[in-house]
Design an enzyme around this catalytic site. Structure first.
Site, PDB file in Angstrom:
ATOM      1  N   SER A 169       0.826  -1.190   0.000  1.00 56.99           N
ATOM      2  CA  SER A 169       0.000   0.000   0.000  1.00 56.99           C
ATOM      3  C   SER A 169       0.871   1.255   0.000  1.00 56.99           C
ATOM      4  O   SER A 169       1.667   1.448  -0.914  1.00 56.99           O
ATOM      5  CB  SER A 169      -0.952  -0.043   1.201  1.00 56.99           C
ATOM      6  N   ASP A 327      -9.462  -6.607  -3.925  1.00 59.90           N
ATOM      7  CA  ASP A 327      -9.220  -5.174  -3.860  1.00 59.90           C
ATOM      8  C   ASP A 327     -10.240  -4.486  -4.763  1.00 59.90           C
ATOM      9  O   ASP A 327     -10.864  -5.123  -5.627  1.00 59.90           O
ATOM     10  CB  ASP A 327      -7.794  -4.848  -4.323  1.00 59.90           C
ATOM     11  N   HIS A 359      -7.247  -6.615   0.503  1.00 59.89           N
ATOM     12  CA  HIS A 359      -6.116  -5.710   0.697  1.00 59.89           C
ATOM     13  C   HIS A 359      -5.310  -6.043   1.951  1.00 59.89           C
ATOM     14  O   HIS A 359      -4.115  -5.749   2.024  1.00 59.89           O
ATOM     15  CB  HIS A 359      -6.658  -4.282   0.803  1.00 59.89           C
TER      16      HIS A 359
END
Length: 385
Positions: A169, A327, A359
Site C-alpha cells: 500500500s 481489492d 487488501h
C-alpha cells in the site's frame, strides 16, 4: 513496446466518479468479504503483532537500529539461522496511508523468509500526523528516510548478495520511488535486485512540469533529455498496491494517479475513507496541510517514470506488481496501469492478481510459508524462476 490491456488515452477513469464513489473505491476495508471492516482491521493488527512477537522470540535479530538521527528513524533486522555477510536482504515497508502502521507490528514475512536463508529488514518512517507542524514536505521526508534506510543496509552489509524491496500500500509507493533515486548523493549504490509492490499508489501524469522530485526534470519541448537517476541494477518486488506501487489516492496524493481534488479539508478514517472537515479528530490534520499537490507531483512514481527517457541499466531487474482479487476496481486498474508503465519503460515487470484475498489478507497471509505470494517472493529472491 505494446503492452496487452493498455488503457486508451483520455480522461482518467477516476475523474468520472462521484465523491462518494471515490471514497468507496479508495477505502480498502469496504471491499473485504469474509469479515466486517472493523473485524478485518482488528485481525490485521493482531496478526501483525503476533507475527512480530514470534519473530523476535525465535529469530536472531537487531532491533531498533538507528539508520538516521531522527527519533523515528529505526529499523529491525532479522537474520536466518546461518548468518552471512553475503546474505540476501528483503526490506519491507509497511502500509497505512502514510498515517498509521509500525515496524513493531509488521514482521509478517520474517519467519518464512529467514527459514529459507533470507534476512528481513523492517523499517520505520515518520508518519504524516507526527510530522513537524504537519507542514508540506512530509512525503519528501518519507521518501528520503526510505532512501537512507536502504543506503544504511548496503553500507552495513556491503558483501550482500542482493537487496530486495517489498512494500504494501503506502509502503509500496515509497518503495517504488526508489526507481528514481540518485544514489550518488548518498555515497553508495545499493545492490538492488528486485522490487515487489502490493496495492500501492503510483501517481499519474500531470500537465504541469513543475514540482518534481529534487534533481529531476520532466522533458517538455525538448526530446531526448535524460534524467539524473540511476535505476536499480537487478530487481524489485511489490505487494498489493495498486502497484509496486504505490498509489496516492485521488484527493490526497493522487493514488497511483496522483490527481488533486479541491483543497477543502477531507480527513481519512482508519483505512483511508474520507469525511468532512468538521469530522476531523484531534489527532489528524487536513491532508491539504500534510500533503500538498506539489508534494504529490514530486513523489508520483508513475508520473516520473512516464516522463523518464532513461531505461533500466540492467534489463534483468525484476519488478513484481500484485493486487488482491478482492481489492477495489480502482486498485486493480491503477496497479495494472503502473505495471504497463514499467513495461513500456523497458523494465522486467510482471503483474499478478492474488486469488481470493483482499487488501489486508494479502499481507497477513505472508506469515504462511505456502501462501502463493510468499512463494513468489522467495522464487524471485532465490532466482528460482
Amino acid at each position: 513496446m505494446e503492452v496487452p490491456g493498455r488503457s486508451p488515452p483520455g480522461e482518467a477513469p477516476w475523474k468520472k466518479l462521484s465523491k462518494e464513489e471515490l471514497e468507496n473505491q479508495y477505502s480498502p476495508s469496504r471491499w473485504v468479504i469474509r469479515r466486517g471492516a472493523e473485524e478485518t482491521l482488528r485481525t490485521y493488527s493482531h496478526i501483525g503483532d503476533e507475527a512480530t512477537k514470534k519473530a523476535r522470540a525465535t529469530r536472531r535479530s537487531l532491533l531498533h537500529v538507528p539508520y538516521g538521527d531522527g527519533e523515528g528513524e529505526k529499523l529491525d533486522i532479522y537474520f536466518p539461522r546461518e548468518v552471512s555477510a553475503a546474505s540476501r536482504f528483503c526490506l519491507f515497508f509497511h502500509g497505512g496511508y502514510w498515517q498509521s502502521g509500525s515496524k513493531d507490528t509488521s514482521a509478517f514475512m520474517v519467519n518464512p523468509l529467514t527459514a529459507q536463508g533470507v534476512a528481513v529488514v523492517v523499517m520505520a518512517y515518520d508518519l504524516a500526523p507526527k510530522a513537524p507542524a504537519l507542514r508540506a514536505g512530509t512525503l519528501d521526508q518519507m521518501v528520503d528516510q526510505v532512501t537512507r534506510s536502504i543506503s544504511f543496509v548496503q553500507k552495513q552489509y556491503p558483501r550482500n548478495e542482493g537487496i530486495y524491496l517489498c512494500g504494501h500500500s503506502a509502503g509500496a509507493h515509497l518503495a517504488s520511488m526508489m526507481f528514481l533515486t540518485n544514489w550518488t548523493k548518498h555515497g553508495v549504490t545499493p545492490n538492488l535486485k528486485g522490487f515487489h509492490g502490493t496495492a500501492g499508489l503510483a501517481g499519474q501524469p500531470s500537465p504541469s512540469p513543475d514540482g518534481l522530485h529534487p534533481g529531476h526534470k520532466i522533458p517538455t519541448a525538448m526530446e531526448g533529455l535524460t534524467w539524473g537517476f540511476e535505476p536499480c541494477e537487478t530487481g524489485l518486488l511489490c505487494v498489493s498496491t495498486p502497484t509496486l506501487v504505490l498509489p496516492l489516492w485521488p484527493w490526497r496524493l493522487g493514488w497511483p494517479h496522483i490527481a488533486p481534488l479541491p483543497r477543502a479539508g477531507l480527513r481519512p478514517s482508519v483505512d483511508g475513507a474520507l469525511a468532512p472537515p468538521g469530522a476531523w479528530p484531534s489527532d489528524y490534520s487536513s491532508p491539504s496541510q500534510a500533503f500538498s499537490w506539489e508534494d504529490a507531483q514530486r513523489n508520483s512514481p508513475q508520473l516520473l517514470l512516464e516522463a523518464a527517457v532513461t531505461r533500466p541499466s540492467d534489463p534483468a531487474c525484476h519488478v513484481l506488481v500484485t493486487v488482491g482479487q478482492h481489492d477495489s476496481p480502482e486498485f486493480h486498474r491503477q496497479s495494472r496501469e503502473f505495471y504497463q508503465t514499467l513495461r513500456r519503460g523497458g523494465w522486467n515487470a510482471s503483474f499478478e492478481e492474488i486469488h481470493d484475498v483482499d487488501h489486508f489478507e494479502i499481507i497477513w497471509n505472508l506469515t504462511q510459508k505456502d501462501f502463493v505470494l510468499t512463494q513468489m517472493i522467495l522464487r524471485t529472491i532465490l532466482h528460482e524462476h
